[in-house]
Design a protein around this motif. Structure first.
Motif, short mmCIF file in Angstrom:
data_model
loop_
_atom_site.label_atom_id
_atom_site.label_comp_id
_atom_site.label_asym_id
_atom_site.label_seq_id
_atom_site.Cartn_x
_atom_site.Cartn_y
_atom_site.Cartn_z
N GLN A 7 1.51 -17.46 23.49
CA GLN A 7 2.80 -18.31 23.05
C GLN A 7 2.86 -19.60 23.82
OE1 GLN A 7 5.47 -15.26 24.63
NE2 GLN A 7 4.92 -13.86 23.13
N GLU A 8 2.16 -19.80 24.84
CA GLU A 8 2.01 -21.21 25.62
C GLU A 8 0.96 -22.08 24.55
OE1 GLU A 8 3.47 -22.79 27.89
OE2 GLU A 8 4.87 -21.01 28.33
N LEU A 11 3.17 -22.83 21.56
CA LEU A 11 4.17 -23.90 21.92
C LEU A 11 3.53 -25.52 22.19
CD1 LEU A 11 6.60 -22.13 24.55
CD2 LEU A 11 7.15 -22.82 22.37
N ARG A 15 4.52 -28.68 20.05
CA ARG A 15 4.99 -29.80 20.84
C ARG A 15 4.03 -31.09 20.28
NH1 ARG A 15 4.64 -26.41 25.70
NH2 ARG A 15 6.97 -25.71 26.08
N LEU A 43 9.19 -16.25 20.68
CA LEU A 43 10.08 -17.56 20.76
C LEU A 43 11.05 -18.14 20.12
CD1 LEU A 43 6.13 -19.16 20.52
CD2 LEU A 43 7.55 -18.84 22.86
N ARG A 46 14.01 -16.82 21.87
CA ARG A 46 14.40 -17.69 23.05
C ARG A 46 14.53 -18.73 22.97
NH1 ARG A 46 8.67 -17.48 25.99
NH2 ARG A 46 9.66 -18.95 27.51
N LEU A 48 13.10 -21.40 21.44
CA LEU A 48 12.19 -22.51 21.42
C LEU A 48 11.39 -22.95 20.27
CD1 LEU A 48 10.21 -20.71 24.75
CD2 LEU A 48 12.05 -22.60 24.61
N VAL A 49 11.30 -22.09 19.33
CA VAL A 49 10.76 -22.64 18.03
C VAL A 49 11.98 -22.24 16.81
CG1 VAL A 49 8.49 -22.37 18.56
CG2 VAL A 49 9.41 -20.48 17.48
N ALA A 58 9.26 -27.14 15.24
CA ALA A 58 9.85 -27.36 16.48
C ALA A 58 11.73 -27.06 16.30
CB ALA A 58 9.83 -28.88 17.07
#
Length: 265
Positions: A7-8, A11, A15, A43, A46, A48-49, A58
């Motif tokens: 997942q990092e 992300l 980005r 994600l 949360r 985040l996406v 994004a």
């Protein structure tokens, strides 16, 4: 690789480029598409996406947020195709038209390949490349100069000055958002000034905007709703939004997304 590590990576890629595709992540991370989709679900929950067809982009929420071209190109693809197929009926041979930058107008450019004796003015490198691809002798493509933005638009005083000397039959405008009150908006101040000059150069204004654009407000207004002679959207538009547009714009054209998909098969 653990789920958190995957997942990092996802992300970091979003980005960097603004969007990811499931198929590309499967090859890069060596896991199944179901695993990637679960990661995207996590994600998205949360905040985040934003999940889209075939991947994720994004999250956009602030009036100055401006996704890159790649991020926007995977959003509402079927809707854009239906809108552009319908809007192509508004283009007449032998006319001079303007196309703003953006993924919707880039899609629209493909529907212009069969229109003869056409002059197209644009501030989009991608639109110009698409129109020049066939190298037609009866096609003139004029690309403004300017400074490049995240959405691959050429903006600024050079672009504005070149547009102010032109007189176009119709301008086809893609927008970041549209709403009652703010009108048609963009998150980029420089792009707004250039788009305003493009609108002023046209005898008629046609706005191409899928249903997801309703209620989105960028920091700067390009044009009021009642300045649009035509708005072309898709059949996912909310009833109250359609009522406002019908009342405020010259004409509202609604594309059948399902019908367009059947024709494409």
């Amino acid at each position: 690789m653990l789920a958190r590590q995957r997942q990092e990576v996802i992300l970091d890629e979003i980005r960097r480029s603004g969007a990811v595709q499931v198929n590309a992540l499967v090859g890069r991370l060596g896991v199944s598409d179901m695993t990637i989709r679960r990661d995207l679900d996590v994600l998205a929950k949360r905040g985040l996406v934003e999940k889209v067809y075939g991947g994720a982009t994004a999250v956009v929420g602030r009036s100055t947020d401006e996704p890159g071209f790649e991020a926007k190109s995977v959003r509402a693809q079927a809707e854009k195709e239906a809108i552009c197929a319908l809007a192509a009926s508004l283009v007449r041979p032998g006319t001079a038209i303007g196309l703003s930058a953006g993924t919707t107008t880039w899609t629209f450019a493909r529907y212009l390949h069969d229109v003869p004796d056409l002059t197209v003015v644009t501030n989009s490198i991608r639109v110009a490349d698409e129109l020049r691809r066939l190298d037609r002798p009866d096609r003139t493509v004029v690309l403004t100069g300017g400074v490049r933005t995240p959405s691959d638009a050429l903006v600024g005083p050079v672009a504005v000055q070149s547009l102010r000397s032109l007189h176009l039959d119709v301008v086809f405008l893609g927008v970041h958002g549209m709403a009652d009150g703010p009108g048609f908006t963009t998150p980029n101040l420089n792009e707004c000034e250039t788009n305003r000059a493009l609108v002023d150069a046209g005898g008629r204004l046609v706005v191409l905007a899928d249903c997801t654009k309703w209620g989105t407000v960028g920091i700067s207004t390009i044009a009021a709703l009642d300045e649009a002679d035509v708005v072309v959207t898709d059949d996912g538009i909310a009833r109250d939004a359609a009522e406002v547009l019908t009342e405020r714009v010259g004409e509202l054209m609604v594309a059948d997304v399902g019908e367009n998909a059947r024709v494409a098969e």
